[in-house]
Every structure is written in C-alpha cells, then in structure tokens.
Design an enzyme around this catalytic site. Structure first.
Site, mmCIF file in Angstrom:
data_model
loop_
_atom_site.group_PDB
_atom_site.id
_atom_site.type_symbol
_atom_site.label_atom_id
_atom_site.label_comp_id
_atom_site.label_asym_id
_atom_site.label_seq_id
_atom_site.Cartn_x
_atom_site.Cartn_y
_atom_site.Cartn_z
ATOM 1 N N LEU A 66 23.305 27.071 -57.104
ATOM 2 C CA LEU A 66 23.990 26.791 -58.361
ATOM 3 C C LEU A 66 24.263 28.066 -59.161
ATOM 4 C CD1 LEU A 66 25.003 24.230 -59.750
ATOM 5 C CD2 LEU A 66 22.802 24.086 -60.929
ATOM 6 N N ARG A 132 2.978 32.473 -58.207
ATOM 7 C CA ARG A 132 4.181 31.695 -57.867
ATOM 8 C C ARG A 132 4.877 32.181 -56.599
ATOM 9 N NH1 ARG A 132 9.030 33.857 -61.837
ATOM 10 N NH2 ARG A 132 8.338 36.015 -61.975
ATOM 11 N N ARG A 159 31.636 22.136 -54.511
ATOM 12 C CA ARG A 159 30.377 21.469 -54.181
ATOM 13 C C ARG A 159 30.498 19.971 -53.917
ATOM 14 N NH1 ARG A 159 27.245 25.748 -52.698
ATOM 15 N NH2 ARG A 159 27.250 27.368 -54.316
#
Length: 260
Positions: A66, A132, A159
């Site tokens: 995105l 993380r 998309r």
C-alpha cells in the site's frame, strides 16, 4: 479486515466541478463536467476531493504494498511504541484452505514461535523497537489512509486488477464499497473506481485474466480497420484496377497474424 470511510470532502463532485469551472469559465453541472474531465484525461481537478479511511485487520505485508502508492498519507500503529504481545495475524487463503492440513499447521506453529521469541526478548529487557524485528509480515496492523480522488482512482485501477494480490484486492473492494455507499455524490465518484482494464477497454498486463482483450489484440484490430478504410479510399480513387488484387490485400490485412 474492516474498512470505514471516516471523512470525505463535503460534496466531492461539487468540489471537483467548482475547481474545473475555473478552467472552462463555466458553472457546475451536477457531474457532467467531472465525467468529461475524467474521460478526457484531465484528471488534475479530481485532486480537489479527498477521502480518509480507517483500516484494521490487515497484514504488514499488505502495508508494504500500500505504501508504494504516492500522494497518500498514512498513520500506522507503531510496532516501536506499541506492545505486540499476543499479536493477531493474517492467514492467506492458499494456506488456510490447502488440502493438506500440515500447511496451516506449519504456518500457525511459526507464528507462535515468533510470538514466543518476541516475548522472550522483552523479558530480557530488549525494547519493543528492537524486539519487533522477529515479528512476521503476517502481523495485523491498524492504519488511517488519506488521499485525493485522483490517487484513489489510480489505487483502484491497479489493485482491483486480478493480477493484484488477494489481500490488497479485498481491501480495495471494501474501500470502493465504502465510497459507493457514503452518499449520492460519493456514489457518482465511485463509478471511476474500477480495474484499469475496464477504464482502458483492454488489458495492459503481460499475463491477463481474460476479462478484457489484451492491448496488442485491440491495436491489431484497430490497425486492420484502419487499413481496410485506406484500401476503400484507394479503390474510390481508382488506384486498384485488378479486383482480385483488392481481395488478396483485404484477406492479408484481416487474417494475417490470427495465431496471436
């Protein structure tokens, strides 16, 4: 996955047309000018409408796709400051629905291993911003996305295509529906939110899903029609004297390259 259209330019069609009217010394037309600008390729005026979406339950893998889109603003849940202990994750359908249950079993096992490694690092005093690094792309996230109408159309063109990956295609389908259902003017704008093949009338992708003809086939047909018209014009001018030669020319033009 959940998507909510939270903010929109008030009366987006009016906003677009008011901007466009400066260019043409005209008055807003209830959508006619907007459609004319879109069909003519004058898309800059579409930037005067903005759309903001709240998105939850999507993977960080989707986020990576995105954020490749330009002229879009993002506010994403921070894995640096937020605790991801017990994180949720996305399972691709190809894994979830695999005929061999070992596929989803191996996937879930690895997710648990990632979570255990994350918690172990936290226990050792490693800050979240470093712990993380063991989190998977499948980890779910939450974000706010805001963009103008022109970029929203581009995102949907790319998309909603069947060549796009399933998750981002599902996201864009939900975004499109949110715009369609928001109000009457948004529903009018949503008519532009479609795969690029539908907008173009042909598929520019190398591998096509078959929804629309491939680009080279469309242009081949156009050139055939163009050639036939030229031959007909030449016939009118008396350039061809042999009727059989005309037939041969038309046959070669219309049926050459049929294997493509």
């Amino acid at each position: 996955m959940e998507v909510k259209l939270t903010r929109v330019t008030l009366n987006p069609v009016d906003a677009i047309e008011e901007a466009a009217c400066n260019c043409y010394d005209s008055e807003p037309s209830g959508g006619k000018i907007m459609r004319s600008c879109y069909n003519s390729g004058h898309h800059s005026v579409l930037e005067f409408a903005t759309f903001t979406f709240h998105i939850t339950g999507v993977s960080r893998a989707l986020l990576a796709q995105l954020t490749r889109h330009r002229h879009v603003s993002f506010a994403v849940r921070s894995q640096r400051y937020c605790n991801e202990d017990g994180f949720n994750y996305v399972i691709p359908p190809s894994i979830r629905n695999h005929k061999d249950p070992e596929a989803v079993g191996a996937y879930v096992y690895f997710m648990r291993q990632c979570e255990e490694a994350y918690k172990a690092l936290q226990t050792l005093g490693i800050p979240n911003e470093d712990a993380r690094y063991v989190l998977p792309n499948a980890c779910e996230t939450t974000l706010e996305l805001s963009c103008n109408g022109r970029e929203l159309i581009h995102i949907m063109n790319e998309r909603l295509c069947m060549r796009a990956q399933w998750e981002i295609r599902s996201l864009c389908t939900l975004m499109m529906r949110e715009v369609e259902e928001y109000d009457e003017q948004c529903a009018e704008f949503a008519k532009f939110l479609k795969p690029k093949c539908v907008s173009l009338g042909y598929c520019p992708e190398h591998a096509s899903c078959g929804r629309e003809p491939k680009k080279h086939l469309v242009f081949n047909e156009y050139n055939k029609m163009k050639g036939v018209r030229q031959i007909m014009e030449d016939v009118k001018l008396g350039i061809y004297e042999d009727p059989e030669y005309i037939i041969d020319e038309l046959y070669d033009l219309c049926f050459s390259g049929e294997e493509n």
